[in-house]
Scaffold this motif. Structure first.
Motif, short mmCIF file in Angstrom:
data_model
loop_
_atom_site.label_atom_id
_atom_site.label_comp_id
_atom_site.label_asym_id
_atom_site.label_seq_id
_atom_site.Cartn_x
_atom_site.Cartn_y
_atom_site.Cartn_z
N ASP A 24 2.94 7.22 0.17
CA ASP A 24 2.30 6.12 -0.56
C ASP A 24 2.00 4.99 0.42
O ASP A 24 2.90 4.27 0.84
CB ASP A 24 3.23 5.64 -1.68
CG ASP A 24 2.53 4.73 -2.68
OD1 ASP A 24 1.37 4.34 -2.42
OD2 ASP A 24 3.15 4.39 -3.71
N SER B 225 0.93 4.82 -7.71
CA SER B 225 2.35 4.91 -7.37
C SER B 225 3.17 5.38 -8.56
O SER B 225 4.05 6.24 -8.42
CB SER B 225 2.88 3.54 -6.92
OG SER B 225 2.18 3.10 -5.79
N GLN C 89 5.85 2.87 -0.80
CA GLN C 89 4.86 1.85 -0.44
C GLN C 89 5.51 0.67 0.27
O GLN C 89 4.95 0.13 1.21
CB GLN C 89 4.14 1.39 -1.70
CG GLN C 89 2.90 0.58 -1.44
CD GLN C 89 2.05 0.43 -2.69
OE1 GLN C 89 2.44 0.82 -3.78
NE2 GLN C 89 0.86 -0.13 -2.53
MG LIG Z 1 0.98 1.58 -5.35
#
Ligand SMILES: [Mg+2]
Ligand SMILES: Nc1ncnc2c1ncn2[C@@H]1O[C@H](COP(=O)(O)OP(=O)(O)OP(=O)(O)O)[C@@H](O)[C@H]1O
Ligand SMILES: Nc1ncnc2c1ncn2[C@@H]1O[C@H](COP(=O)(O)OP(=O)(O)OP(=O)(O)O)[C@@H](O)[C@H]1O
Ligand SMILES: [Mg+2]
Lengths: 326, 332
Positions: free
Chosen positions: A178, A47, A96
């Motif tokens: 993500d 990330s 995410q």
């Molecule tokens: Mg991540």
């Protein structure tokens, strides 16, 4: 020309315990219309490296790179204004944690309309129509009503789909997704993946897919990069990676898949990812690697040639006959 | 010698929702007439789409909430709210998110001792600490970590703590609500191995909730499939995976991505909407998305039939020879 080209990206954070190397010399490139998957241990910098490309890391992050360009334009040297024109329009990201990236104070409809207002020349009516169309594309039933909902009034999966709608609203040329389907169940996940791969085929959008679901990787990605402790340890075309992993970490990861289990006990990778204070001198995977020797523990490994999956390893596995290791 | 630990009969749970300024409150049947049994030393997996009532079912059998209909027994004893405090120690639960479910201000030792402190006050402080140490060994955590806080552990280690805490009271049944969904692959395999070890050693029964069918296939003995609060199919793992009888089960299996780039896809594309749980159609709840649905399906709700692999469907998939030839789904 590559759509995105990143060379030797490093990101550090000053933490209470010392300097944390979250990303350590990573290269990423994506061609138009290509799907690259990034997989790897939790905390391996997947990330953070993409947030660095988006320019969304906090000021505490120290970012260095030899190159970071989008469509030939240098993202590092461009003005903040020029960068804002690209980020959110040409490059967009599905984050995410959908709840932390939607603003709780505005309805999801308002948030998508705002993105459209900034980056397109659609008028009011056009923006509304596009919102409805987007919600239908991501499979949110009853879009007229759902557009007026605040994030907390929607389920986790519904918010995730609203985020996806927002990310594709301005027809990006590169989409970074993500963990886009973690809160979704398999039938809806399948629908979202079809949508994203459909966009990639129709519009030539490049797609970077970060996920720990190897099933999703196998079914959607073309190329796969594997990260471990901030470094890219291997990169191959998807079929080759699943068939002949060259880095021991990749091999161990694939062996842990329940689908590949031959007995009730699954193979595991003993130990944990190195922390700030036990970062080995040599290969970062060496404390957990069953093939490691003294050289691995003391000398940082080279990056092998593409034919050996760019494996960052002294002793890569399954070296094709006639290939020289680095 | 099968020993039934948990037996549920027609369990239901309704919620009243909405009732805003302009709308009438509606009733969500989060769990509707669900029956099943779990045996000692065995694992029953519950699978199904998000929102189909899996976690609600977990809250019912762990006595966090009372059912609004039906009943269940625990090792033969009928469970009623008056008996909750006595019976609760026999069923413990582990949640998906090890971070959210642990008290971050407590050290591991305190976290593990807490259930004993509350439920077994007769046990002294020294013995309690000894039991906490024993548990750390059992779940594979180093004893010297006993004074650490949760944030000092990895995700997998935190999930070990959560499993350890759930086992402190020596339950007969462990409810695992998405226990490995938040973990990455290498940690997932450690936790699954731990659960299998503990089951063997302690003859534990598991109610294992998961949407990851590759995990379910690895750990389950029996599988129950839920759709919109209802159980639509139930059977041994091998039967359900190799010869699913409900079209929804078949769709679910086909939509699960296979970690093999060269595998055949053959994913069934469902069209149509998932009905709102507030407004479940009168017939089969899956009918709006089913490729075989006929008028009968939209009119009469099918009931779970008998046999070793009961299914709630008017036109079940027929693995038996001679019964094939019905409509087939669109695949991609
Ligand atoms: Mg991540
Ligand atoms: N703002 C921050 N300050 C300090 N450290 C950070 C910050 N953001 C991330 N990190 C650290 O950087 C490392 C890489 O984190 P990152 O989120 O990129 O991992 P990831 O590979 O995406 O993991 P996951 O699969 O769990 O999402 C981690 O050790 C994380 O704790
Ligand atoms: N306290 C509550 N009040 C009102 N409705 C509720 C409540 N708890 C659950 N529901 C509803 O009951 C249904 C079942 O929810 P539940 O959380 O059991 O689903 P689940 O199968 O665990 O889903 P997931 O896979 O997303 O965790 C949903 O429609 C949900 O919105
Ligand atoms: Mg749930």
């Amino acid at each position: 020309m590559s759509l995105l080209n990143v060379r030797n990206l490093s990101v550090t954070f000053q933490t209470g315990g010392g300097l944390l190397r979250a990303v350590d010399g990573v290269d990423v490139s994506v061609e138009p219309g290509e799907i690259l998957a990034i997989v790897g241990e939790s905390g391996s910098g997947k990330s953070v490296s993409m947030l660095a490309v988006m320019g969304l890391l906090p000021w505490t992050a120290g970012i260095t790179a030899d190159e970071m360009s989008f469509d030939g334009q240098d993202l590092r040297s461009m003005s903040a204004r020029a960068r804002r024109r690209i980020i959110g329009k040409d490059i967009s990201m599905i984050f995410q944690e959908p709840m932390s990236s939607l603003n709780p104070c505005f309805t999801v409809g308002m948030q998508i309309r705002e993105a459209l207002r900034q980056h397109t020349d659609l008028d009011r009516k056009g923006r509304h129509a596009r919102c409805i169309e987007l919600f239908e594309m991501v499979g949110i039933p009853d879009p007229e009503r759902r557009l007026g909902a605040f994030p907390h009034q929607l389920s986790g999966g519904m918010n995730q789909r609203a985020m996806i709608a927002m990310a594709i609203a301005c027809r990006p040329r590169l989409l970074i997704a993500d963990e886009p389907t973690t809160a979704l169940d398999v039938t809806i996940q399948a629908q979202i993946l079809d949508l994203l791969t459909g966009l990639q085929k129709e519009t030539g959008m490049g797609l970077i897919l970060i996920t720990h679901d190897m099933g999703v990787v196998a079914e959607t990605a073309e190329r796969v990069a594997v990260q471990y402790a901030g470094q890219k340890v291997e990169e191959q075309q998807v079929a080759q990676l699943f068939e002949t992993p060259h880095h021991p970490y990749t091999a161990a990861l694939l062996a842990a898949l329940p689908e590949r289990a031959t007995e009730r006990r699954l193979p595991t990778i003993p130990g944990v990812v190195p922390g700030l204070h036990d970062r080995p001198e040599g290969c970062l995977f060496s404390p957990r690697c069953k093939f490691a020797d003294e050289r691995c523990r003391t000398v940082p490994p080279p990056v092998q040639p593409p034919a050996i999956g760019l494996a960052r390893c002294h002793y890569p596995l399954a070296v094709p006959a006639g290939e020289e290791t680095a | 010698m099968n020993q039934t630990v948990l037996k549920a009969t027609d369990l239901s749970r309704d919620y009243e929702v909405g009732g805003g300024l302009f709308s009438k409150p509606g009733i969500v049947r989060a769990v509707a007439d669900v029956s099943f049994e779990v045996q000692a030393g065995k694992t029953l997996a519950v699978v199904g789409e998000s929102g189909c009532g899996k976690s609600t079912l977990a809250r019912l059998v762990t006595m966090i909430e009372a059912p609004t209909g039906g009943s269940f027994t625990l090792a033969g004893t009928e469970v009623t709210p008056e008996k909750w405090s006595d019976l609760r120690t026999d069923i413990q639960i582990v949640f998906q998110d090890p971070y959210g479910s642990l008290n971050l201000r407590q050290r591991v030792g305190q976290i593990l001792e807490e259930p004993l402190k509350i439920n077994r006050p007769e046990i002294g402080a020294k013995e309690r600490r000894e039991k906490a140490r024993e548990m750390m060994r059992l779940v594979g955590l180093r004893e010297e970590y006993i004074d650490r806080y949760p944030h000092m552990f990895s995700g997998g280690q935190r999930q070990r703590i959560a499993v350890g805490r759930a086992l402190m009271l020596e339950p007969k049944l462990l409810v695992l609500d998405e226990p490995v969904s938040a973990l990455d692959l290498s940690i997932q395999s450690q936790i699954l191995n731990l659960l299998l070890d503990l089951q063997e050693r302690l003859d534990l029964a598991y109610l294992f909730i998961s949407h990851d069918l590759s995990v379910v296939r690895h750990v389950a003995d029996d599988v129950a499939v839920m759709y919109l609060g209802r159980m639509v199919e139930k059977g041994s793992k091998d039967d359900v995976f190799t010869a699913p009888r409900h079209p929804y089960t078949r769709a679910l299996l086909s939509a699960t991505p296979k970690a093999d780039p060269r595998a055949e896809r053959g994913r069934i594309r469902l069209s149509g909407e998932l009905p709102s749980p507030l407004n479940v159609p009168p017939g089969c709840p899956f009918a709006p998305r089913c490729w075989k649905a006929e008028d009968k399906c939209r009119r009469d709700r099918p009931r779970l039939d008998g046999g070793p692999q009961p299914v709630a469907c008017h036109f079940p998939e027929a693995p038996q020879p001679g019964a094939a030839g019905r409509a087939e789904p669109a695949t991609a």
